[in-house]
Design an enzyme around this catalytic site. Structure first.
Site, PDB file in Angstrom:
ATOM      1  N   CYS A   1       0.840  -1.202   0.000  1.00  0.00           N
ATOM      2  CA  CYS A   1       0.000   0.000   0.000  1.00  0.00           C
ATOM      3  C   CYS A   1       0.872   1.246   0.000  1.00  0.00           C
ATOM      4  O   CYS A   1       1.951   1.260   0.577  1.00  0.00           O
ATOM      5  CB  CYS A   1      -0.902  -0.021   1.241  1.00  0.00           C
ATOM      6  SG  CYS A   1      -1.877   1.468   1.466  1.00  0.00           S
TER       7      CYS A   1
ATOM      8  N   CYS B   1      -8.369  -0.816   7.083  1.00  0.00           N
ATOM      9  CA  CYS B   1      -7.151  -0.012   7.211  1.00  0.00           C
ATOM     10  C   CYS B   1      -6.865   0.276   8.682  1.00  0.00           C
ATOM     11  O   CYS B   1      -7.759   0.673   9.440  1.00  0.00           O
ATOM     12  CB  CYS B   1      -7.318   1.302   6.450  1.00  0.00           C
ATOM     13  SG  CYS B   1      -5.986   2.479   6.720  1.00  0.00           S
TER      14      CYS B   1
ATOM     15  N   TYR C   1      -5.344  31.171   3.645  1.00  0.00           N
ATOM     16  CA  TYR C   1      -5.611  29.766   3.290  1.00  0.00           C
ATOM     17  C   TYR C   1      -6.443  29.147   4.419  1.00  0.00           C
ATOM     18  O   TYR C   1      -6.084  28.137   5.014  1.00  0.00           O
ATOM     19  CB  TYR C   1      -4.310  28.964   3.112  1.00  0.00           C
ATOM     20  CG  TYR C   1      -3.260  29.596   2.221  1.00  0.00           C
ATOM     21  CD1 TYR C   1      -3.302  29.424   0.832  1.00  0.00           C
ATOM     22  CD2 TYR C   1      -2.223  30.356   2.757  1.00  0.00           C
ATOM     23  CE1 TYR C   1      -2.327  29.995   0.015  1.00  0.00           C
ATOM     24  CE2 TYR C   1      -1.253  30.928   1.949  1.00  0.00           C
ATOM     25  CZ  TYR C   1      -1.306  30.745   0.583  1.00  0.00           C
ATOM     26  OH  TYR C   1      -0.339  31.309  -0.230  1.00  0.00           O
TER      27      TYR C   1
ATOM     28  N   GLU D   1      -9.727  32.356   1.530  1.00  0.00           N
ATOM     29  CA  GLU D   1      -9.638  31.018   0.936  1.00  0.00           C
ATOM     30  C   GLU D   1     -10.129  31.097  -0.511  1.00  0.00           C
ATOM     31  O   GLU D   1     -11.110  31.788  -0.809  1.00  0.00           O
ATOM     32  CB  GLU D   1     -10.501  30.035   1.736  1.00  0.00           C
ATOM     33  CG  GLU D   1     -10.660  28.656   1.141  1.00  0.00           C
ATOM     34  CD  GLU D   1      -9.343  27.942   0.933  1.00  0.00           C
ATOM     35  OE1 GLU D   1      -9.102  27.515  -0.213  1.00  0.00           O
ATOM     36  OE2 GLU D   1      -8.546  27.816   1.889  1.00  0.00           O
TER      37      GLU D   1
ATOM     38  N   ASP E   1      -1.538  29.027   6.554  1.00  0.00           N
ATOM     39  CA  ASP E   1      -1.619  27.561   6.567  1.00  0.00           C
ATOM     40  C   ASP E   1      -1.747  27.110   5.114  1.00  0.00           C
ATOM     41  O   ASP E   1      -2.798  26.660   4.670  1.00  0.00           O
ATOM     42  CB  ASP E   1      -2.824  27.113   7.395  1.00  0.00           C
ATOM     43  CG  ASP E   1      -2.917  25.589   7.514  1.00  0.00           C
ATOM     44  OD1 ASP E   1      -1.962  24.903   7.106  1.00  0.00           O
ATOM     45  OD2 ASP E   1      -3.941  25.091   8.009  1.00  0.00           O
TER      46      ASP E   1
ATOM     47  N   CYS F   1       2.411  21.930   6.189  1.00  0.00           N
ATOM     48  CA  CYS F   1       2.324  20.475   5.981  1.00  0.00           C
ATOM     49  C   CYS F   1       3.504  19.972   5.167  1.00  0.00           C
ATOM     50  O   CYS F   1       3.549  18.806   4.785  1.00  0.00           O
ATOM     51  CB  CYS F   1       1.004  20.102   5.307  1.00  0.00           C
ATOM     52  SG  CYS F   1       0.786  20.861   3.687  1.00  0.00           S
TER      53      CYS F   1
END
Length: 463
Positions: free
Chosen positions: A78, A164, A316, A337, A391, A418
Site C-alpha cells: 500500500c 485499514c 488559506y 480562501e 496555513d 504540511c
C-alpha cells in the site's frame, strides 16, 4: 561494473525524506524502499544513475533493532504507511530530524539557533485508527470480483483491504454493505482504463466527538440503481447521519465531481475541534486527525498570544477551522480562501458557533491581501495586522504574499505547514526581511507515514 538486477549487500545508515533506507556500496549511494536504519539487507538493483541508485529488498539479513511487526499485512504494498515497520518512538525522531534538516539545509538556519527554538515533536499516545476520513477506490480483480482498498504506491492498482489500520473500525462494516449491495443488484465498478462502470469511490467521514457518520458514493453517472435499498441498510448503522451521491463523469484522477446529492439524512455531519463545532460536507477540507489538529491549533493560538484586542489575518483558511479557533481570543479575524464552497462552510460554521468577529473572503491569498494593502495605502491608512497566520498547501506561500506580509510588518507571523521543505524556503525569505525565528514545533498528524506538520512563530525584529 554494477548493472540492473544485480544483488548487493547494504548496511542501512540513514533514511531519506520519503522514508527510504540509505546505504552505500562501492562509493555509490543506494535508496531502498522499506529498509530502516540498522538493517543489513540483500538488495536487488532496480535503477542506476552516475553516483547513486535505487534498489529493492530481496532479504533482510539482519533486522534493525528499531524494526517492529507492522499492524497491517499490506503496509509494504500500500502507498499509505511508508514507515509502519519502524517503532513509533523512532518515527517521531525521524520526523523531528526531517524538519530540522530542512530548516538547516534549505532555510539556512544555524544548528545553534535550531537547538534554541525547536521544541519536542508532539506525538500520539495511540498512533492508529486516527483518521476521520477515508476514500476507497472501487474496482475488480483479475477474476472480475468486486474489490475496494487502497492504491499501491505510485500506481492505481487497488490493494484489496477493507480494514485499514489508520481508519475507524466502522469503515469495514460500511464497505461490506456497499460491496454486498453492488453484488446483489449488479452495480458495476468504474474502470479507469476505458471510462466505463458506475461506482468509482466510497468516501466515509466520521465525527470522533459526535459519533456521526457520512457515506458518499462517487459515481460515473447521475443515478445509482436501487439506491433506496442501500440507504435502508446503511441507515441502520448507529451514528449514520448523511448518505449522498457525488457525480463525477470526467475521465480524470480527481476523485470528487462538482455535483453532490443527499439521498438520506443531512448533507453534512458535525464534529468539534476543542470547543468549536464544525459542519462538514463531502467536499469540505477538514483535517483528518482531529486529536492532533486540536494540538496543532492550540499551538497556533498559544504562539499568537492573543488578548482580545488583536486583528488577525488567517490566510488559506479552508472552512474556517483555525480562524474560528483564533476568534475565541482575538478582536477581529479575517479569513481568506480560494474555494467558494469552503468560504460558505466557514461563514456557516461561524454562525453555528455564534462567532461574530470572523469575516471571510473568497480569493487567492496572494491577491486578496495585496489588494487590501494597496487599497488601505491609497486611502491614506496604514494597513495593519497584529498577527498573520498562514496555513498554505504543500507548495507553500506565493512570493507576492510573502512580500505583502513583509510590507505590512505584523509583530507576529504564525506559519502552519504540511511540508517542511517549502516551510524552510518561506521562512528564509521572511527572516531575511526582518523577522526572527522564535518557536518551532513539529506535530505528528500522520502517524505511520513520512508526512509531518509544523507550527512556527516568528516575531518582527525591532529596528
Amino acid at each position: 561494473m554494477l548493472k540492473k538486477n544485480d544483488e548487493i549487500i547494504l548496511t542501512i545508515e540513514d533514511m531519506g525524506a520519503d522514508g527510504e533506507g540509505i546505504g552505500r556500496y562501492e562509493g555509490m549511494t543506494f535508496f531502498v524502499k522499506d529498509a530502516l536504519i540498522g538493517d543489513v539487507v540483500r538488495a536487488g538493483v532496480t535503477r542506476l544513475k552516475k553516483t547513486y541508485g535505487y534498489a529493492r529488498i530481496v532479504e533482510i539479513m539482519k533486522a534493525s533493532p528499531d524494526r517492529v511487526e507492522p499492524v497491517c499485512a499490506f503496509h509494504r504494498q500500500c502507498g499509505g504507511c511508508q514507515i509502519q515497520a519502524l517503532s513509533y518512538e523512532k518515527q517521531l525522531a525521524f520526523k523531528q530530524r526531517k524538519v530540522e534538516n530542512n530548516l538547516r539545509r534549505i532555510g539556512g538556519f544555524s544548528q545553534e539557533l535550531l537547538q534554541q527554538v525547536m521544541e519536542p515533536i508532539a506525538g500520539m499516545e495511540h498512533p492508529f485508527h486516527y483518521r476521520n476520513k477515508a476514500q476507497f477506490p472501487v474496482g475488480t480483480d483479475k477474476n472480475g470480483k468486486l474489490i475496494t482498498g487502497f492504491y499501491a504506491g505510485r500506481t492505481h492498482q487497488i490493494i484489496p483491504n477493507r480494514d485499514c489500520a489508520l481508519g475507524v473500525p466502522v469503515n469495514r462494516e460500511i464497505l461490506d454493505i456497499v460491496l454486498g449491495f453492488m453484488e446483489k443488484y449488479h452495480v458495476s465498478a468504474y474502470d479507469e482504463k476505458n471510462g466505463k462502470g458506475l461506482v468509482r469511490h466510497i468516501l466515509i467521514r466520521y465525527g470522533f466527538t459526535t459519533g456521526e457518520i457520512m457515506v458518499c458514493l462517487i459515481i460515473n453517472g447521475k443515478k445509482l440503481p436501487c439506491e433506496e435499498k442501500l440507504t435502508e441498510t446503511l441507515a441502520r448503522l448507529e451514528g449514520m447521519t448523511s448518505i449522498s451521491i457525488n457525480c463525477n463523469t470526467e475521465k480524470s484522477n480527481v476523485i470528487l465531481g462538482k455535483e453532490t446529492r443527499t439521498i438520506w439524512g443531512q448533507p453534512y455531519i458535525t464534529d468539534y475541534i476543542g470547543n468549536v463545532k464544525y459542519q462538514i460536507s463531502p467536499v469540505s477540507f477538514y483535517q483528518v486527525n482531529p486529536a492532533q489538529t486540536e494540538v496543532m491549533y492550540g499551538l497556533a493560538l498559544d504562539y499568537a498570544d492573543l488578548h482580545g484586542t488583536e486583528t488577525v489575518w488567517d490566510l488559506y483558511c479552508g472552512i474556517g477551522t483555525i480562524s474560528l479557533f483564533l476568534a475565541q481570543k482575538a478582536k477581529q479575524v479575517y479569513g481568506v480562501e480560494i474555494i467558494p464552497q469552503a468560504i460558505e462552510d466557514a461563514r456557516r460554521n461561524a454562525r453555528l458557533n455564534q462567532i461574530e468577529n470572523a469575516e471571510f473572503f473568497v480569493g487567492k491569498a496572494e491577491e486578496v491581501l495585496p489588494e487590501f494593502y494597496e487599497k488601505e495605502k491609497a486611502e491614506g491608512r496604514q494597513p495593519y495586522a497584529d498577527v498573520i497566520v498562514v496555513d498554505p498547501p504543500r507548495k507553500g506561500c506565493d512570493e507576492k504574499l510573502l512580500d505583502t506580509i513583509l510590507k505590512m510588518s505584523p509583530p507576529k507571523v504564525v506559519y502552519v505547514s504540511c511540508d517542511s521543505a517549502t516551510l524552510a524556503r518561506d521562512l528564509k525569505i521572511l527572516c531575511g526581511g526582518g523577522y526572527r525565528l522564535e518557536r518551532v514545533r513539529a506535530v505528528d498528524n500522520f502517524c505511520q507515514t513520512v508526512h509531518v506538520e509544523c507550527v512556527v512563530l516568528m516575531s518582527k525584529v525591532k529596528e
